[in-house]
Design an enzyme around this catalytic site. Structure first.
Site, PDB file in Angstrom:
ATOM      1  N   TYR A 299      -2.245   6.810  -4.556  1.00 47.82           N
ATOM      2  CA  TYR A 299      -2.429   7.433  -3.245  1.00 47.82           C
ATOM      3  C   TYR A 299      -1.519   8.653  -3.093  1.00 47.82           C
ATOM      4  O   TYR A 299      -0.358   8.613  -3.489  1.00 47.82           O
ATOM      5  CB  TYR A 299      -2.100   6.445  -2.116  1.00 47.82           C
ATOM      6  CG  TYR A 299      -2.929   5.184  -2.118  1.00 47.82           C
ATOM      7  CD1 TYR A 299      -4.079   5.069  -2.896  1.00 47.82           C
ATOM      8  CD2 TYR A 299      -2.568   4.098  -1.335  1.00 47.82           C
ATOM      9  CE1 TYR A 299      -4.835   3.912  -2.888  1.00 47.82           C
ATOM     10  CE2 TYR A 299      -3.325   2.933  -1.318  1.00 47.82           C
ATOM     11  CZ  TYR A 299      -4.454   2.846  -2.110  1.00 47.82           C
ATOM     12  OH  TYR A 299      -5.194   1.700  -2.094  1.00 47.82           O
ATOM     13  N   GLU A 371       0.284 -11.350  19.260  1.00 47.72           N
ATOM     14  CA  GLU A 371      -1.084 -10.963  19.646  1.00 47.72           C
ATOM     15  C   GLU A 371      -1.155 -10.155  20.945  1.00 47.72           C
ATOM     16  O   GLU A 371      -2.215  -9.619  21.270  1.00 47.72           O
ATOM     17  CB  GLU A 371      -1.984 -12.207  19.726  1.00 47.72           C
ATOM     18  CG  GLU A 371      -2.272 -12.790  18.342  1.00 47.72           C
ATOM     19  CD  GLU A 371      -3.031 -14.102  18.394  1.00 47.72           C
ATOM     20  OE1 GLU A 371      -2.768 -14.892  19.324  1.00 47.72           O
ATOM     21  OE2 GLU A 371      -3.883 -14.326  17.516  1.00 47.72           O
TER      22      GLU A 371
END
Ligand code: NI
Length: 397
Positions: A299, A371
């Protein structure tokens, strides 16, 4: 104003359910079949047009038409890790785990799509939002291509004015945004090499040419490159992670095998490290030995467009409060969002998602997130698109 934060909070239960469903059914790179099906079902329910099978298992969707065009990206893949968490949403796919939070990225982008679809339907938005559900961030296929690279090669970024990507980070405070201008995450290249000598009896080294001794000089040379051949102001590193040779203590082997990783933050440094790595191996030739060196490009550097990075900083500050937006540190980790940021002005940002006082590292078996960041992430992505379309509206749109 868009009040995406409030609207996303109202969807919280749904977002949590989506994330847990994805978490229970993780899929490895270029195998995100079920994940893509779930995304497609959601897009169908919103009446959003999409193209499946982009970059093998990815999905490109869009809302609206014409300029400007803003792209939002979420990676979809999981990792070959056995989940250690004893939670109701534990991975059902033994040996595969969403241990980098890509389940959260998909969830946030699905949530953003819900809100943006409502606003396009109500005529509140003009321009185009493109959704990039990208497979295979964590690994490359046999041709050495990751999902982000394939998406760019297949034209998913064509005509895009800007692209934005989010990554949850389990070690940063929850619901805070971290972003930086310019080089953000490292370019990562790998190498494989052999240092070649001549085998012989361990008692008569002069008659042979010891490749282990040659390799010791080479490795010193490699590490010297970092301190002596590169500016200390310019980060970069080379790690030799594999070295193999020999089978008996009294035998000089023929050759030594080596493998390693190269990390850098600019194209100049990347090329310098490749060049000087080659020079370090040449030391073997000075003593009459030889070497083979193969460098594989991975990358590239993830570079945030300065203007887009400042845009995200301002947008996030307006949405969640400037006190919750900070400058991110540079990372020697890598990201294949880098391919997208080469194709269009890009901004990659972190969303802190620390769950509790346990150190839940990325790619670790006990990785997990808070969450409560799911609505925040959905709102950030939606607002990133909305504000961009509003601020870059064309005259005759
Ligand atoms: Ni990741």
């Amino acid at each position: 104003m868009s009040n995406y934060l409030e609207r996303a909070q109202e969807m919280r239960e749904q977002l949590v359910a989506t994330r847990r469903d994805l978490h229970e059914h993780p899929e490895l790179y270029f195998q995100e079949i079920r994940t893509a099906k779930k995304i497609a079902e959601h897009l169908d329910s919103l009446g959003i047009e999409y193209t499946p099978g982009v970059a093998k298992t990815g999905i490109v969707a869009h809302l609206g038409e014409g300029a400007p065009v803003i792209a939002l990206r979420a990676d979809m893949d999981a990792l070959p890790i056995v989940e250690a968490n004893d939670v109701p949403y534990k991975s059902q796919n033994e040996g595969v785990m969403h241990a980098c939070g890509h389940d959260a990225h998909v969830t946030c982008l699905m949530g953003a799509a819900t809100m943006l679809a409502q606003d396009f339907a109500a005529g509140r938005l003009k321009g185009t939002v493109r959704f990039l559900f990208q497979p295979a961030e964590e690994n490359e296929d046999d041709e050495g291509k990751s999902g982000g690279r394939r998406m760019v090669e297949e034209g998913a970024l064509e005509g895009v004015d800007a692209v934005i990507g989010l990554h949850v980070i389990s070690t940063l405070p929850a619901n805070q945004v971290f972003v930086r201008e310019g080089a953000f995450m490292a370019a990562v290249d790998s190498f494989k090499a052999q240092v070649i000598g001549r085998g012989g009896h361990g008692a008569y080294p002069k008659e042979a040419l010891d490749p282990i001794w040659l390799s010791a000089q080479v490795i010193n040379g490699i590490h010297g490159v970092i301190s002596r051949r590169k500016s200390p102001m310019d980060p970069g590193l080379i790690t030799v992670g594999v070295i193999h040779a020999g089978k008996a203590g009294n035998v000089i082997p023929v050759q030594v095998e080596m493998e390693g990783t190269i990390r850098s933050f600019s194209q100049e440094t990347r090329m310098l490290l490749h060049r000087e790595l080659e020079n370090a191996f040449r030391i073997a030739q000075v003593f009459g030995g030889d070497y083979r060196l193969k460098i594989e490009y991975g990358y590239p550097v993830t570079v945030n467009d300065p203007e887009m990075a400042r845009y995200v900083q301002r947008m996030a500050g307006d949405l969640i409060g400037a006190e919750n937006v900070q400058e991110a540190a540079m990372e020697t980790g890598a990201e294949d969002f880098s391919f997208m940021a080469q194709a269009a002005p890009g901004a990659f940002f972190y969303l802190g998602a620390k769950k509790d006082e346990v150190s839940r590292l990325h790619h670790a078996p006990d990785f997990d997130i808070d969450e409560s960041v799911l609505p925040t992430g959905a709102a950030l992505m939606a607002e990133a698109a909305r504000k961009f379309l509003e601020e870059n509206a064309t005259e005759n749109a």
